[in-house]
Design a protein around this motif. Sequence first.
Motif, PDB file in Angstrom:
ATOM      1  N   SER A 156      65.109  25.909 -22.410  1.00  0.00           N
ATOM      2  CA  SER A 156      66.490  25.728 -21.971  1.00  0.00           C
ATOM      3  C   SER A 156      66.673  24.497 -21.098  1.00  0.00           C
ATOM      4  N   SER A 157      65.642  24.076 -20.398  1.00  0.00           N
ATOM      5  CA  SER A 157      65.750  22.901 -19.534  1.00  0.00           C
ATOM      6  C   SER A 157      65.088  21.675 -20.159  1.00  0.00           C
ATOM      7  N   TYR A 158      64.727  21.753 -21.397  1.00  0.00           N
ATOM      8  CA  TYR A 158      64.009  20.681 -22.057  1.00  0.00           C
ATOM      9  C   TYR A 158      64.926  19.831 -22.930  1.00  0.00           C
ATOM     10  N   CYS A 159      64.383  18.707 -23.344  1.00  0.00           N
ATOM     11  CA  CYS A 159      65.011  17.842 -24.329  1.00  0.00           C
ATOM     12  C   CYS A 159      64.022  17.717 -25.475  1.00  0.00           C
ATOM     13  N   MET A 160      64.540  17.573 -26.661  1.00  0.00           N
ATOM     14  CA  MET A 160      63.669  17.432 -27.822  1.00  0.00           C
ATOM     15  C   MET A 160      64.133  16.258 -28.666  1.00  0.00           C
ATOM     16  N   GLY A 161      63.192  15.702 -29.365  1.00  0.00           N
ATOM     17  CA  GLY A 161      63.544  14.520 -30.150  1.00  0.00           C
ATOM     18  C   GLY A 161      62.679  14.347 -31.376  1.00  0.00           C
ATOM     19  N   VAL A 179      67.983  15.329 -28.518  1.00  0.00           N
ATOM     20  CA  VAL A 179      69.029  16.272 -28.144  1.00  0.00           C
ATOM     21  C   VAL A 179      68.616  16.969 -26.854  1.00  0.00           C
ATOM     22  N   ARG A 180      69.583  17.093 -25.949  1.00  0.00           N
ATOM     23  CA  ARG A 180      69.316  17.811 -24.704  1.00  0.00           C
ATOM     24  C   ARG A 180      69.630  19.280 -24.937  1.00  0.00           C
ATOM     25  N   TRP A 181      68.636  20.108 -24.709  1.00  0.00           N
ATOM     26  CA  TRP A 181      68.746  21.510 -25.079  1.00  0.00           C
ATOM     27  C   TRP A 181      69.913  22.191 -24.378  1.00  0.00           C
ATOM     28  N   SER A 182      70.166  21.830 -23.124  1.00  0.00           N
ATOM     29  CA  SER A 182      71.138  22.568 -22.316  1.00  0.00           C
ATOM     30  C   SER A 182      72.571  22.380 -22.782  1.00  0.00           C
ATOM     31  N   ASP A 183      72.936  21.152 -23.158  1.00  0.00           N
ATOM     32  CA  ASP A 183      74.335  20.920 -23.499  1.00  0.00           C
ATOM     33  C   ASP A 183      74.533  20.306 -24.886  1.00  0.00           C
ATOM     34  N   GLY A 184      73.428  20.074 -25.601  1.00  0.00           N
ATOM     35  CA  GLY A 184      73.555  19.562 -26.959  1.00  0.00           C
ATOM     36  C   GLY A 184      73.879  18.083 -27.066  1.00  0.00           C
ATOM     37  N   SER A 185      73.863  17.363 -25.952  1.00  0.00           N
ATOM     38  CA  SER A 185      74.158  15.933 -26.042  1.00  0.00           C
ATOM     39  C   SER A 185      73.063  15.237 -26.848  1.00  0.00           C
ATOM     40  N   THR A 186      73.439  14.193 -27.544  1.00  0.00           N
ATOM     41  CA  THR A 186      72.524  13.557 -28.499  1.00  0.00           C
ATOM     42  C   THR A 186      72.465  12.040 -28.329  1.00  0.00           C
ATOM     43  N   ALA A 217      56.623  11.694 -24.406  1.00  0.00           N
ATOM     44  CA  ALA A 217      56.915  13.116 -24.287  1.00  0.00           C
ATOM     45  C   ALA A 217      55.657  13.870 -23.905  1.00  0.00           C
ATOM     46  N   ASP A 218      55.885  15.022 -23.285  1.00  0.00           N
ATOM     47  CA  ASP A 218      54.744  15.859 -22.914  1.00  0.00           C
ATOM     48  C   ASP A 218      54.126  16.555 -24.117  1.00  0.00           C
ATOM     49  N   TYR A 219      54.965  16.900 -25.087  1.00  0.00           N
ATOM     50  CA  TYR A 219      54.484  17.690 -26.221  1.00  0.00           C
ATOM     51  C   TYR A 219      54.877  17.021 -27.541  1.00  0.00           C
ATOM     52  N   TRP A 220      53.961  17.113 -28.507  1.00  0.00           N
ATOM     53  CA  TRP A 220      54.166  16.505 -29.824  1.00  0.00           C
ATOM     54  C   TRP A 220      53.762  17.470 -30.920  1.00  0.00           C
ATOM     55  N   TYR A 225      57.743  12.859 -36.350  1.00  0.00           N
ATOM     56  CA  TYR A 225      57.170  13.718 -35.341  1.00  0.00           C
ATOM     57  C   TYR A 225      58.254  14.329 -34.462  1.00  0.00           C
ATOM     58  N   CYS A 226      58.064  15.564 -34.145  1.00  0.00           N
ATOM     59  CA  CYS A 226      58.896  16.281 -33.196  1.00  0.00           C
ATOM     60  C   CYS A 226      58.264  16.153 -31.815  1.00  0.00           C
ATOM     61  N   ALA A 227      59.086  16.022 -30.787  1.00  0.00           N
ATOM     62  CA  ALA A 227      58.576  15.897 -29.431  1.00  0.00           C
ATOM     63  C   ALA A 227      59.464  16.647 -28.459  1.00  0.00           C
ATOM     64  N   ALA A 228      58.884  17.055 -27.337  1.00  0.00           N
ATOM     65  CA  ALA A 228      59.643  17.782 -26.319  1.00  0.00           C
ATOM     66  C   ALA A 228      59.222  17.327 -24.936  1.00  0.00           C
ATOM     67  N   ASP A 229      60.204  17.225 -24.052  1.00  0.00           N
ATOM     68  CA  ASP A 229      59.926  16.795 -22.684  1.00  0.00           C
ATOM     69  C   ASP A 229      61.052  17.262 -21.779  1.00  0.00           C
ATOM     70  N   PRO A 230      60.773  17.517 -20.502  1.00  0.00           N
ATOM     71  CA  PRO A 230      61.859  17.916 -19.598  1.00  0.00           C
ATOM     72  C   PRO A 230      62.849  16.795 -19.312  1.00  0.00           C
ATOM     73  N   THR A 231      62.450  15.567 -19.513  1.00  0.00           N
ATOM     74  CA  THR A 231      63.282  14.434 -19.117  1.00  0.00           C
ATOM     75  C   THR A 231      63.896  13.744 -20.327  1.00  0.00           C
ATOM     76  N   TYR A 232      65.201  13.724 -20.410  1.00  0.00           N
ATOM     77  CA  TYR A 232      65.935  13.135 -21.538  1.00  0.00           C
ATOM     78  C   TYR A 232      65.582  11.657 -21.691  1.00  0.00           C
ATOM     79  N   TYR A 233      65.620  10.921 -20.583  1.00  0.00           N
ATOM     80  CA  TYR A 233      65.384   9.481 -20.659  1.00  0.00           C
ATOM     81  C   TYR A 233      63.967   9.166 -21.109  1.00  0.00           C
TER      82      TYR A 233
END
Length: 124
Positions: free
Chosen positions: A30-35, A51-58, A111-114, A95-103
């Motif tokens: 919920s507090s993560y961003c994915m890309g 995409v930011r998970w919390s508000d869907g901004s892209t 990203a922290d995760y791949w 590749y899919c990636a996830a990180d707490p920080t959008y920027y």
Amino acid sequence: QVQLVESGGGVVQAGGSLRLSCAASGRTFSSYCMGWFRQAPGKEREFVAAVRWSDGSTRYVDSVKGRATISRDYAKNTMYLQMNNLNPEDTAVYYCAADPTYYKLYGLGSADYWGQGTQVTVSS
């Protein structure tokens, strides 16, 4: 343990469409961003969309704007990338990636995760 599993890649003709999926597990996102990133043979890894998970901004790289849509299904912990009007220059491992920080995703390309990646090949 966080896991990101991509699916949906394949071979498609130029002008066609694909939808990539990234199933995430191992934590609450919920507090993560994915890309999505991609890497073509002989080229550096490139940011595609986030995409930011919390508000869907892209955010999108200019080369896919108007052709790609990133989205997330909050309940399924899954992210999608719909790509239309594909061309041979879109051929790459995605590749899919996830990180707490959008920027960190769209600005730094890190990203922290791949995930392991899924091959997309567009034939002319």
